[in-house]
Write a protein that holds these residues in place. Structure first.
Motif, short mmCIF file in Angstrom:
data_model
loop_
_atom_site.label_atom_id
_atom_site.label_comp_id
_atom_site.label_asym_id
_atom_site.label_seq_id
_atom_site.Cartn_x
_atom_site.Cartn_y
_atom_site.Cartn_z
N GLY A 112 0.81 -1.21 0.00
CA GLY A 112 0.00 0.00 0.00
C GLY A 112 0.84 1.26 0.00
N LEU A 115 2.52 1.86 -3.29
CA LEU A 115 1.56 2.39 -4.26
C LEU A 115 1.27 3.88 -4.03
CD1 LEU A 115 -1.17 -0.40 -4.51
CD2 LEU A 115 0.22 0.47 -6.39
N VAL A 119 -0.47 6.79 -6.44
CA VAL A 119 -1.84 7.26 -6.16
C VAL A 119 -1.85 8.78 -6.08
CG1 VAL A 119 -3.65 7.34 -4.38
CG2 VAL A 119 -2.62 5.15 -5.03
N VAL A 147 -1.31 -4.37 -9.76
CA VAL A 147 -2.51 -4.53 -8.94
C VAL A 147 -3.47 -5.53 -9.58
CG1 VAL A 147 -4.58 -3.37 -8.08
CG2 VAL A 147 -2.34 -2.28 -7.84
N LEU A 158 -5.68 -7.64 -0.91
CA LEU A 158 -5.48 -6.49 -1.78
C LEU A 158 -6.22 -5.25 -1.26
CD1 LEU A 158 -4.32 -5.33 -4.40
CD2 LEU A 158 -6.33 -6.18 -5.59
N TRP A 159 -7.37 -5.46 -0.61
CA TRP A 159 -8.15 -4.33 -0.10
C TRP A 159 -7.33 -3.52 0.90
CZ3 TRP A 159 -9.31 -3.56 5.03
CH2 TRP A 159 -9.12 -4.64 5.91
N SER A 161 -4.03 -3.02 0.87
CA SER A 161 -3.10 -2.18 0.11
C SER A 161 -3.80 -0.98 -0.49
CB SER A 161 -2.44 -3.00 -1.01
OG SER A 161 -1.86 -4.18 -0.50
N LEU A 162 -4.98 -1.22 -1.08
CA LEU A 162 -5.70 -0.14 -1.76
C LEU A 162 -6.24 0.89 -0.76
CD1 LEU A 162 -7.62 -2.18 -4.49
CD2 LEU A 162 -5.51 -0.85 -4.73
N LEU A 166 -5.00 4.73 -0.82
CA LEU A 166 -6.00 5.76 -1.10
C LEU A 166 -6.21 6.69 0.09
CD1 LEU A 166 -8.65 3.68 -3.08
CD2 LEU A 166 -7.27 5.57 -3.97
#
Length: 300
Positions: A112, A115, A119, A147, A158-159, A161-162, A166
């Motif tokens: 995350g 990323l 982002v 991703v 994965l949720w 990391s996102l 975000l």
């Protein structure tokens, strides 16, 4: 004898480098702090971070005589609205990160934060109408491909990391446009979150689930120093960022997730799948393109 300006500038840069590096090292090692708290409700850990951070920040404001600036932020409706939004984003970020560490998802947490810079680029284009350079576009495409690979083969975490990428990206975006300095902004955010934190701790206490008063000495001490653990790297970062070029900060920011990645696959024994390796390889490639492109742009 007066110190020559070049020497003073070099000394300021060295101090800034130590401060910023210290901040990212502490952030990278945070899983070592949260892992012994894996038996504590993640919400209570966040609540303790908020309450004890506020006490420390009030002391910082008093010592540095920032009371007038803090009052100015508190009496501005626009500033309060923005900081309420940023407080919500950072609380979500903290809650998910702590939960991830406690449930052995440090690998996804590090992903995350890898990323996050990309982002930020996307948010800059979508929200601030910034133009996307070719290196930035290539970096975003590579990260997006990574991703997608992870989503198609190992989407369980994965949720995490996102959400981390975000929430921290939105936090940074809001703080970018909020007309307030770092210490005052963090103090107001913490002040806004404190009633919720205290209410949650009171609810836990009423239902016999408050770890702060019902756990062993180690857990109690770790919760009591949550403010120090939270505020010190933030203050170090704020001080270092003022002394260093943004390009240097941009490079240093990868230190924390790199440490977390190493901790995940060594000390915490988390399993790295083929999908993870492909995903990280694509994201690291994207970051390399992003960094090289940023450095070249600054030389022009």
């Amino acid at each position: 004898m007066t110190t020559p300006a070049p020497d003073a500038a070099a000394r300021s840069t060295r101090i800034g480098l130590m401060q910023a590096t210290g901040a990212y090292l502490l952030w990278g090692l945070l899983p070592l702090y949260f892992m012994p708290l894996r038996g504590v409700d993640a919400g209570e850990v966040v609540a303790n971070r908020v309450v004890w951070s506020l006490a420390l920040l009030f002391a910082v404001v008093a010592v540095t005589r920032r009371g007038a600036r803090l009052w100015l932020a508190l009496t501005s409706v626009r500033t309060l609205r923005l900081l309420a939004a940023s407080a919500a984003m950072i609380s979500v970020n903290w809650l998910v990160y702590i939960w991830a560490v406690q449930h052995h998802h440090v690998l996804e947490a590090s992903l995350g934060y890898f990323l996050n810079p990309l982002v930020n680029v996307v948010l800059g284009v979508v929200v601030l109408r910034e133009k996307l350079t070719r290196p930035q576009l290539a970096a975003v495409i590579l990260a997006g491909a990574g991703v997608l690979v992870l989503a198609s083969q190992a989407a369980e975490g994965l949720w995490i990391s996102l959400v981390l990428a975000l929430s921290f990206g939105l936090y940074g975006l809001i703080r970018k446009v909020a007309p307030v300095e770092s210490v005052e902004g963090l103090t107001v955010e913490t002040l806004l979150l404190t009633p919720v934190a205290l209410a949650y701790m009171a609810w836990l206490a009423a239902h016999g689930g408050l770890a702060l008063t019902a756990s062993d000495t180690l857990v109690t001490v770790l919760l009591l120093i949550a403010g120090i653990v939270t505020a010190i790297p933030l203050l170090l970062f704020a001080a270092g960022a003022r002394r260093l070029p943004y390009s240097v900060i941009g490079l240093l920011q990868y230190l924390a997730p790199s440490i977390q990645f190493v901790l995940a696959i060594t000390l915490f024994g988390e399993v790295v799948t083929t999908a993870h390796l492909v995903c990280f390889a694509l994201i690291w490639s994207g970051l390399a393109v992003f960094v090289v492109g940023s450095l070249r742009a600054r030389r022009v």
